[in-house]
Design a protein around this motif. Structure first.
Motif, PDB file in Angstrom:
ATOM      1  N   TRP A   1       3.767  22.382  -8.941  1.00 15.44           N
ATOM      2  CA  TRP A   1       3.330  23.524  -9.748  1.00 15.44           C
ATOM      3  C   TRP A   1       1.926  24.004  -9.421  1.00 15.44           C
ATOM      4  CZ3 TRP A   1       5.332  20.552 -14.596  1.00 15.44           C
ATOM      5  CH2 TRP A   1       6.726  20.714 -14.695  1.00 15.44           C
ATOM      6  N   SER A   2       1.126  23.173  -8.775  1.00 23.79           N
ATOM      7  CA  SER A   2      -0.253  23.563  -8.491  1.00 23.79           C
ATOM      8  C   SER A   2      -0.810  22.696  -7.378  1.00 23.79           C
ATOM      9  CB  SER A   2      -1.117  23.378  -9.757  1.00 23.79           C
ATOM     10  OG  SER A   2      -2.489  23.450  -9.449  1.00 23.79           O
ATOM     11  N   ASP A   3      -1.664  23.287  -6.533  1.00 27.00           N
ATOM     12  CA  ASP A   3      -2.276  22.496  -5.466  1.00 27.00           C
ATOM     13  C   ASP A   3      -3.402  21.607  -6.014  1.00 27.00           C
ATOM     14  OD1 ASP A   3      -4.202  24.389  -6.003  1.00 27.00           O
ATOM     15  OD2 ASP A   3      -4.187  25.292  -4.003  1.00 27.00           O
ATOM     16  N   LYS A   4      -3.666  21.707  -7.322  1.00 25.87           N
ATOM     17  CA  LYS A   4      -4.676  20.864  -7.964  1.00 25.87           C
ATOM     18  C   LYS A   4      -4.055  19.650  -8.660  1.00 25.87           C
ATOM     19  CE  LYS A   4      -8.099  24.502  -8.629  1.00 25.87           C
ATOM     20  NZ  LYS A   4      -8.961  25.220  -9.611  1.00 25.87           N
ATOM     21  N   ILE A   5      -2.736  19.493  -8.483  1.00 30.78           N
ATOM     22  CA  ILE A   5      -2.033  18.374  -9.110  1.00 30.78           C
ATOM     23  C   ILE A   5      -1.334  17.551  -8.034  1.00 30.78           C
ATOM     24  CG2 ILE A   5      -0.267  17.680 -10.766  1.00 30.78           C
ATOM     25  CD1 ILE A   5      -0.676  20.369 -12.170  1.00 30.78           C
ATOM     26  N   ARG A   6      -1.653  16.277  -7.974  1.00 23.92           N
ATOM     27  CA  ARG A   6      -0.974  15.362  -7.040  1.00 23.92           C
ATOM     28  C   ARG A   6       0.127  14.638  -7.802  1.00 23.92           C
ATOM     29  NH1 ARG A   6      -1.886   9.859  -5.498  1.00 23.92           N
ATOM     30  NH2 ARG A   6      -1.027   9.412  -3.432  1.00 23.92           N
ATOM     31  N   VAL A   7       1.360  14.798  -7.327  1.00 22.58           N
ATOM     32  CA  VAL A   7       2.524  14.232  -8.014  1.00 22.58           C
ATOM     33  C   VAL A   7       3.068  13.034  -7.249  1.00 22.58           C
ATOM     34  CG1 VAL A   7       4.860  14.687  -8.880  1.00 22.58           C
ATOM     35  CG2 VAL A   7       3.147  16.510  -8.907  1.00 22.58           C
ATOM     36  N   THR A   8       3.227  11.902  -7.934  1.00 18.82           N
ATOM     37  CA  THR A   8       3.901  10.732  -7.360  1.00 18.82           C
ATOM     38  C   THR A   8       4.913  10.226  -8.379  1.00 18.82           C
ATOM     39  OG1 THR A   8       2.127   9.301  -8.183  1.00 18.82           O
ATOM     40  CG2 THR A   8       1.976  10.021  -5.899  1.00 18.82           C
ATOM     41  N   SER A   9       5.919   9.505  -7.908  1.00 18.68           N
ATOM     42  CA  SER A   9       6.934   8.994  -8.831  1.00 18.68           C
ATOM     43  C   SER A   9       7.452   7.637  -8.359  1.00 18.68           C
ATOM     44  CB  SER A   9       8.097   9.980  -8.957  1.00 18.68           C
ATOM     45  OG  SER A   9       8.811  10.081  -7.746  1.00 18.68           O
ATOM     46  N   LYS A  10       7.931   6.848  -9.319  1.00 19.13           N
ATOM     47  CA  LYS A  10       8.552   5.553  -9.034  1.00 19.13           C
ATOM     48  C   LYS A  10       9.776   5.392  -9.927  1.00 19.13           C
ATOM     49  CE  LYS A  10       4.520   2.728  -7.726  1.00 19.13           C
ATOM     50  NZ  LYS A  10       3.780   1.480  -8.053  1.00 19.13           N
TER      51      LYS A  10
ATOM     52  N   TYR B   1      12.140   4.167 -12.653  1.00 26.41           N
ATOM     53  CA  TYR B   1      11.850   3.823 -14.046  1.00 26.41           C
ATOM     54  C   TYR B   1      12.144   2.357 -14.345  1.00 26.41           C
ATOM     55  CZ  TYR B   1      12.914   4.891 -19.102  1.00 26.41           C
ATOM     56  OH  TYR B   1      12.992   4.971 -20.456  1.00 26.41           O
ATOM     57  N   MET B   2      13.296   1.861 -13.891  1.00 25.20           N
ATOM     58  CA  MET B   2      13.718   0.508 -14.236  1.00 25.20           C
ATOM     59  C   MET B   2      13.188  -0.558 -13.267  1.00 25.20           C
ATOM     60  SD  MET B   2      15.399   0.877 -17.042  1.00 25.20           S
ATOM     61  CE  MET B   2      16.107  -0.751 -17.255  1.00 25.20           C
ATOM     62  N   LEU B   3      13.181  -0.242 -11.962  1.00 32.91           N
ATOM     63  CA  LEU B   3      12.817  -1.253 -10.964  1.00 32.91           C
ATOM     64  C   LEU B   3      11.644  -0.835 -10.077  1.00 32.91           C
ATOM     65  CD1 LEU B   3      16.463  -2.246  -9.983  1.00 32.91           C
ATOM     66  CD2 LEU B   3      14.817  -3.733 -11.137  1.00 32.91           C
ATOM     67  N   GLY B   4      11.026   0.274 -10.378  1.00 32.93           N
ATOM     68  CA  GLY B   4       9.937   0.761  -9.537  1.00 32.93           C
ATOM     69  C   GLY B   4       8.659  -0.046  -9.650  1.00 32.93           C
ATOM     70  N   TYR B   5       8.451  -0.679 -10.806  1.00 34.06           N
ATOM     71  CA  TYR B   5       7.217  -1.430 -11.050  1.00 34.06           C
ATOM     72  C   TYR B   5       7.451  -2.939 -11.140  1.00 34.06           C
ATOM     73  CZ  TYR B   5       4.992   3.052 -12.230  1.00 34.06           C
ATOM     74  OH  TYR B   5       4.495   4.324 -12.187  1.00 34.06           O
ATOM     75  N   TYR B   6       8.595  -3.337 -11.683  1.00 30.81           N
ATOM     76  CA  TYR B   6       8.908  -4.750 -11.905  1.00 30.81           C
ATOM     77  C   TYR B   6      10.321  -5.036 -11.400  1.00 30.81           C
ATOM     78  CZ  TYR B   6       4.916  -4.258 -15.056  1.00 30.81           C
ATOM     79  OH  TYR B   6       3.681  -3.996 -15.569  1.00 30.81           O
ATOM     80  N   ASP B   7      10.554  -6.249 -10.911  1.00 33.20           N
ATOM     81  CA  ASP B   7      11.877  -6.553 -10.347  1.00 33.20           C
ATOM     82  C   ASP B   7      12.894  -7.013 -11.394  1.00 33.20           C
ATOM     83  OD1 ASP B   7      11.169  -9.189 -10.928  1.00 33.20           O
ATOM     84  OD2 ASP B   7      10.804  -9.743  -8.842  1.00 33.20           O
ATOM     85  N   MET B   8      12.444  -7.215 -12.640  1.00 35.28           N
ATOM     86  CA  MET B   8      13.324  -7.613 -13.739  1.00 35.28           C
ATOM     87  C   MET B   8      14.026  -8.947 -13.489  1.00 35.28           C
ATOM     88  SD  MET B   8      14.987  -3.957 -14.976  1.00 35.28           S
ATOM     89  CE  MET B   8      16.219  -4.762 -15.994  1.00 35.28           C
ATOM     90  N   LYS B   9      13.461  -9.779 -12.635  1.00 37.22           N
ATOM     91  CA  LYS B   9      14.037 -11.110 -12.400  1.00 37.22           C
ATOM     92  C   LYS B   9      13.429 -12.092 -13.401  1.00 37.22           C
ATOM     93  CE  LYS B   9      15.061 -10.426  -7.501  1.00 37.22           C
ATOM     94  NZ  LYS B   9      14.740 -10.815  -6.104  1.00 37.22           N
ATOM     95  N   ASN B  10      13.842 -11.938 -14.648  1.00 36.26           N
ATOM     96  CA  ASN B  10      13.314 -12.744 -15.733  1.00 36.26           C
ATOM     97  C   ASN B  10      14.429 -13.489 -16.445  1.00 36.26           C
ATOM     98  OD1 ASN B  10      11.352 -10.313 -15.405  1.00 36.26           O
ATOM     99  ND2 ASN B  10      10.173 -11.807 -16.556  1.00 36.26           N
ATOM    100  N   PRO B  11      14.111 -14.616 -17.077  1.00 38.65           N
ATOM    101  CA  PRO B  11      15.141 -15.361 -17.809  1.00 38.65           C
ATOM    102  C   PRO B  11      15.831 -14.488 -18.858  1.00 38.65           C
ATOM    103  CG  PRO B  11      13.123 -16.654 -17.646  1.00 38.65           C
ATOM    104  CD  PRO B  11      12.798 -15.290 -17.118  1.00 38.65           C
ATOM    105  N   GLY B  12      17.132 -14.570 -18.916  1.00 38.20           N
ATOM    106  CA  GLY B  12      17.892 -13.823 -19.918  1.00 38.20           C
ATOM    107  C   GLY B  12      18.366 -12.469 -19.443  1.00 38.20           C
ATOM    108  N   ILE B  13      17.783 -11.956 -18.362  1.00 31.55           N
ATOM    109  CA  ILE B  13      18.214 -10.655 -17.841  1.00 31.55           C
ATOM    110  C   ILE B  13      19.354 -10.887 -16.865  1.00 31.55           C
ATOM    111  CG2 ILE B  13      17.537  -8.608 -16.546  1.00 31.55           C
ATOM    112  CD1 ILE B  13      14.776  -8.857 -17.661  1.00 31.55           C
ATOM    113  N   LYS B  14      20.503 -10.370 -17.220  1.00 34.90           N
ATOM    114  CA  LYS B  14      21.713 -10.605 -16.430  1.00 34.90           C
ATOM    115  C   LYS B  14      21.695  -9.795 -15.129  1.00 34.90           C
ATOM    116  CE  LYS B  14      24.476 -11.222 -20.660  1.00 34.90           C
ATOM    117  NZ  LYS B  14      23.431 -10.927 -21.652  1.00 34.90           N
ATOM    118  N   GLY B  15      22.463 -10.292 -14.156  1.00 32.66           N
ATOM    119  CA  GLY B  15      22.615  -9.558 -12.903  1.00 32.66           C
ATOM    120  C   GLY B  15      23.184  -8.177 -13.142  1.00 32.66           C
ATOM    121  N   ALA B  16      24.084  -8.087 -14.121  1.00 30.74           N
ATOM    122  CA  ALA B  16      24.686  -6.781 -14.446  1.00 30.74           C
ATOM    123  C   ALA B  16      23.642  -5.814 -14.997  1.00 30.74           C
ATOM    124  CB  ALA B  16      25.821  -6.962 -15.451  1.00 30.74           C
TER     125      ALA B  16
END
Length: 280
Positions: free
Chosen positions: A231-240, A242-257
């Motif tokens: 929308w503007s050359d004064k705005i830098r847009v990046t995206s990741k 939502y679910m796995l972009g920041y954390y791998d979710m490999k935690n106890p209790g989180i199912k493979g499904a």
């Protein structure tokens, strides 16, 4: 003396605050290694509301995934806020459409300013439930009425975030708000979540049907952030993702499904966290 509880009526505007609140409560209970914010549980205990419907569903696979979704979004946004505060420790941290969310307090570094903006009826309940801190302010205002910006100083930086809010905006409303923020707050940052058009249809089908709306085409969805949000050359847009972009979710209790559904959400439904940095 027992503290008087705040009554939330069924089928009220205030009831829309319950779903994300209860989702965060449940995720903290079920997945404490991933998400350990217990503030949602404390808030639920202050409410006079019949949680039996949520309680009946809480062990279902679909409801567990919905809770994970709410928690991942919050963790992602917190990551970006904390990243900004590293270089702007005294910045304004502004929660757009705050509801009963306490992300600002969670990211408090001891010197930033915390500002929460939402409709007057929401702020009324929030003020009753959540004490306002020394460096915190609640503003009762429609986000589309830019008068609230007069109460947000950006001298020491400003990081804005909106969780689960822009889906209900028309595309032009989001664009106008973003451009106004970039104009008023050079050097600032905006963080928000988006989904693609298919994801929006799935996510909002029930709520929009209740509002008598059948076509989601005019509402805000993003399939390609780089192309659609240019929308503007004064705005830098990046995206990741939502679910796995920041954390791998490999935690106890989180199912493979759960992780499989998370991959589908990020790839096919285009669930994403958008970060916009405004040129100084």
């Amino acid at each position: 003396m027992q503290e008087k509880k705040i009554r939330i009526e069924k089928n009220s505007v205030q009831e829309t605050l319950i779903v994300p609140l209860y989702g965060r409560k449940m995720c903290a209970e079920k997945f404490p290694d991933l998400y350990n914010d217990m503030s949602a549980k404390k808030l639920c205990e202050k409410l006079d509301y019949d949680f039996s419907e949520q309680e009946a569903k809480k062990d279902s696979f679909a409801y567990e995934f919905g809770a994970l979704e709410a928690a991942m979004r919050q963790l992602d946004i917190m990551y970006e806020i904390n990243d900004y505060l590293k270089t702007h420790p005294k910045a304004a941290v502004v929660n757009l459409g705050c509801g009963l969310d306490q992300t600002g307090k969670t990211c408090d570094n001891g010197s930033c300013r915390i500002i929460n903006v939402d409709f007057p009826d929401v702020i009324k309940i929030r003020t009753q439930l959540i004490p306002v801190g020394e460096r915190e302010k609640n503003i009762a205002c429609d986000l589309k009425d830019y008068s609230w910006m007069k109460e947000v100083a950006g001298d020491n930086g400003a990081v804005f975030f909106a969780a689960g809010v822009f889906h209900y905006f028309k595309r032009e409303d989001v664009k106008n708000l973003v451009l106004e923020l970039s104009r008023r707050y050079p050097g600032g940052r905006l963080i928000f979540d988006t989904v693609g058009k298919k994801g929006l249809e799935l996510m909002l089908s029930k709520s929009l049907k209740n509002m008598g709306i059948s076509d989601v085409g005019g509402f805000f969805s993003v399939n390609n952030a780089a192309r659609q949000l240019n929308w503007s050359d004064k705005i830098r847009v990046t995206s990741k993702g939502y679910m796995l972009g920041y954390y791998d979710m490999k935690n106890p209790g989180i199912k493979g499904a759960h992780r499989f559904l998370a991959k589908i959400g990020d790839s096919l439904l285009k669930m994403a966290i958008i970060r916009m940095d405004f040129s100084a």
